[in-house]
Design a protein around this motif. Structure first.
Motif, short mmCIF file in Angstrom:
data_model
loop_
_atom_site.label_atom_id
_atom_site.label_comp_id
_atom_site.label_asym_id
_atom_site.label_seq_id
_atom_site.Cartn_x
_atom_site.Cartn_y
_atom_site.Cartn_z
N SER A 149 0.90 -1.08 0.14
CA SER A 149 0.06 0.07 -0.09
C SER A 149 0.58 1.23 0.03
CB SER A 149 -0.75 -0.07 1.03
OG SER A 149 -0.17 -0.09 2.58
N ASN A 150 2.07 1.25 0.38
CA ASN A 150 2.97 2.23 0.34
C ASN A 150 3.72 2.51 -0.95
OD1 ASN A 150 4.95 4.26 1.19
ND2 ASN A 150 6.23 2.99 2.37
N THR A 151 3.09 3.58 -1.59
CA THR A 151 3.36 3.76 -2.92
C THR A 151 4.77 4.43 -2.99
OG1 THR A 151 2.25 5.86 -3.09
CG2 THR A 151 1.07 4.27 -4.04
N ALA A 152 5.38 4.78 -2.06
CA ALA A 152 6.69 5.17 -1.99
C ALA A 152 7.73 4.34 -2.31
CB ALA A 152 6.94 5.83 -0.42
N LEU A 153 7.17 2.93 -2.50
CA LEU A 153 8.25 1.93 -2.70
C LEU A 153 8.20 1.44 -4.12
CD1 LEU A 153 7.42 -0.64 0.53
CD2 LEU A 153 9.50 0.84 0.06
N ILE A 154 7.18 1.98 -4.99
CA ILE A 154 7.02 1.70 -6.23
C ILE A 154 8.46 1.79 -7.09
CG2 ILE A 154 6.61 4.04 -7.01
CD1 ILE A 154 5.20 0.69 -8.65
N THR A 155 9.25 2.90 -6.91
CA THR A 155 10.42 2.96 -7.79
C THR A 155 11.58 1.83 -7.30
OG1 THR A 155 10.44 5.20 -8.01
CG2 THR A 155 12.44 4.17 -8.16
N SER A 156 11.59 1.43 -6.08
CA SER A 156 12.54 0.37 -5.62
C SER A 156 11.77 -1.08 -6.22
CB SER A 156 12.43 0.17 -4.01
OG SER A 156 12.85 1.46 -3.52
N TYR A 157 10.59 -1.21 -5.99
CA TYR A 157 9.99 -2.39 -6.55
C TYR A 157 10.25 -2.62 -8.02
CZ TYR A 157 5.98 -5.09 -8.11
OH TYR A 157 5.00 -6.16 -8.44
N THR A 158 10.03 -1.37 -8.81
CA THR A 158 10.32 -1.23 -10.19
C THR A 158 11.81 -1.92 -10.65
OG1 THR A 158 8.70 0.03 -10.73
CG2 THR A 158 10.26 -0.13 -12.44
N ALA A 159 12.62 -1.42 -9.98
CA ALA A 159 14.35 -1.51 -9.97
C ALA A 159 14.62 -3.11 -9.78
CB ALA A 159 15.03 -0.64 -9.15
N VAL A 160 13.89 -3.70 -8.76
CA VAL A 160 14.02 -5.09 -8.38
C VAL A 160 13.61 -5.70 -9.38
CG1 VAL A 160 13.25 -6.89 -6.86
CG2 VAL A 160 14.42 -4.74 -5.78
N CYS A 161 12.41 -5.61 -9.75
CA CYS A 161 11.71 -6.27 -10.99
C CYS A 161 12.69 -6.19 -12.46
CB CYS A 161 10.48 -5.60 -11.37
SG CYS A 161 9.13 -6.13 -10.10
N ILE A 162 13.27 -5.13 -12.74
CA ILE A 162 14.26 -5.05 -13.72
C ILE A 162 15.19 -5.72 -13.47
CG2 ILE A 162 15.58 -3.47 -15.25
CD1 ILE A 162 13.29 -1.43 -14.74
N CYS A 163 15.86 -5.66 -12.39
CA CYS A 163 17.26 -6.53 -12.16
C CYS A 163 16.82 -7.98 -12.32
CB CYS A 163 17.76 -6.15 -10.85
SG CYS A 163 18.35 -4.40 -10.72
N LYS A 164 15.80 -8.45 -11.69
CA LYS A 164 15.37 -9.85 -11.68
C LYS A 164 15.30 -10.51 -12.99
CE LYS A 164 13.89 -10.42 -7.05
NZ LYS A 164 12.68 -10.93 -6.11
N ILE A 205 -3.95 8.63 -4.57
CA ILE A 205 -3.35 8.34 -5.49
C ILE A 205 -3.85 7.54 -6.42
CG2 ILE A 205 -1.40 7.19 -6.94
CD1 ILE A 205 0.70 8.15 -4.77
N GLN A 206 -4.49 8.02 -7.76
CA GLN A 206 -5.48 7.25 -8.53
C GLN A 206 -4.63 6.18 -9.80
OE1 GLN A 206 -9.19 7.71 -8.59
NE2 GLN A 206 -8.19 8.63 -6.56
N TRP A 207 -3.62 6.89 -10.05
CA TRP A 207 -2.68 5.84 -11.10
C TRP A 207 -1.25 6.28 -10.95
CZ3 TRP A 207 -0.23 9.17 -13.90
CH2 TRP A 207 -0.71 10.48 -14.18
N LEU A 208 -0.32 5.39 -11.34
CA LEU A 208 0.93 5.54 -11.29
C LEU A 208 1.31 5.26 -12.71
CD1 LEU A 208 1.83 3.39 -8.04
CD2 LEU A 208 2.32 5.89 -8.23
N VAL A 209 2.38 5.92 -13.24
CA VAL A 209 2.96 5.63 -14.54
C VAL A 209 4.62 5.41 -14.23
CG1 VAL A 209 3.80 6.52 -16.62
CG2 VAL A 209 1.29 6.82 -16.10
N VAL A 210 4.88 4.11 -14.40
CA VAL A 210 6.57 3.99 -14.40
C VAL A 210 7.07 3.88 -15.80
CG1 VAL A 210 8.12 2.29 -13.57
CG2 VAL A 210 5.74 2.40 -12.31
#
Length: 328
Positions: A149-164, A205-210
């Protein structure tokens, strides 16, 4: 519903490098051999390298790397509506287009991809060099579908997904420079830009664009002179071992698949992010908004993915959006 050409391309992508007879393709896809032949001829006109050999059949060349929704869908582990994948020859910015779509109600997982960008941008409105040979994509995410629920983690989450995704498909070990840069060795190969839209009254926050920009297979000489010491590429042109479609699909899978999301928790995301950071316990230069800078030691990250630094007097400070530089 996908047309005959897309169905045939999907099948050839799944069997890339393998020769298959027209009869086999027709039987597997419940098509006539004439329909298969017409689809292959049409794909060739589109630029796909499809080899033909007597008594062996057809094979999609491993050197064919044309961005297509069919190619991406063939590698996804879950069903996705083809209408959610939007591919362009050129855009000013995939984030700009995706934000417009998101504001008009585009659904979770909608992807905008462009072969080049004319006004690609990174954090703090810096330009992002976007020539052909890269992957430039933006994914629309609904916060309610994320594993946290903590959208502050979205960049960290994305970085991990890309690395994996890179670790799995390209057999490399990328690292992360806080907040949003991915490195291979001493060179940056990927940048991430996260933007959001909020409800005016509730502030929710309604939407996020990564936005994700990957130097996939770009010649070092193609970079502007001022970037050559810092910028690198995942592959050397002509030596790729996977397609852009495959890597894009793997990233989409990890960011949007309900199955992938269930396997992650905020703590597991932060653990994965932290172990890939390339600047912990190293001296960094912190660049403030007014342009002034100071040195510190990068010590840790907190529960929001913010960087904790140690100042010369041994006191600590938490950075949220400041810029840091480090010699890697």
């Amino acid at each position: 519903m996908a047309g005959t050409k897309d169905v045939v391309l999907n099948f050839l992508e799944q069997n890339k490098g393998t020769f298959l007879s027209g009869e086999t393709i027709a039987k597997e896809l419940s098509l006539s051999r004439n329909s298969v032949w017409k689809a292959i001829e049409s794909l060739r006109r589109d630029g796909y390298r499809i080899e033909a050999a007597s008594r062996r059949g057809y094979s999609l060349s491993g050197e064919s790397d044309i961005l297509s929704s069919s190619g991406i869908l063939s590698f996804l582990s879950f069903g996705m509506d083809p209408s959610q994948i939007h591919i362009f020859d050129s855009l000013e910015s995939t984030n700009k287009t995706a934000k417009s779509m998101a504001s008009l109600g585009a659904s979770h997982g909608t992807v905008v991809i462009s072969k080049t960008q004319t006004l690609g941008s990174g954090r703090k409105n810096r330009s992002f060099f976007s020539p052909e040979g890269g992957i430039y994509m933006s994914i629309i995410l609904d916060p309610h579908f994320l594993p946290f629920s903590n959208t502050a983690l979205i960049t960290s989450y994305t970085a991990v997904c890309i690395c994996k995704a890179m670790e799995k498909l390209a057999n490399v070990t990328p690292t992360i420079k806080w907040i949003n840069d991915i490195y291979l060795g001493s060179k940056k190969i990927c940048g991430i830009l996260t933007e959001s839209g909020t409800d005016f009254e509730s502030g929710e926050i309604q939407w996020l664009v990564v936005g994700i920009g990957i130097n996939f297979a770009i010649d070092q000489k193609a970079f502007p002179v001022e970037l050559r010491k810092k910028a690198g590429s995942l592959f050397t042109p002509g030596e790729t071992i996977i397609s852009k479609n495959h890597l894009i699909a793997e990233i989409i899978d990890r960011l949007t698949s309900p199955v992938s999301a269930k396997k992650l928790t905020p703590s597991s995301i932060l653990r994965s992010y932290k172990k890939r950071l390339n600047m912990l316990d190293a001296e960094v230069t912190v660049i403030q908004r007014n342009g002034e800078s100071y040195t510190a030691i990068a010590k840790d990250i907190d529960e929001n993915g913010k960087l904790i630094i140690e100042l010369p007097d041994k006191s600590t400070k938490t950075l949220s959006s400041e810029e840091i530089s480090i010699r890697i």
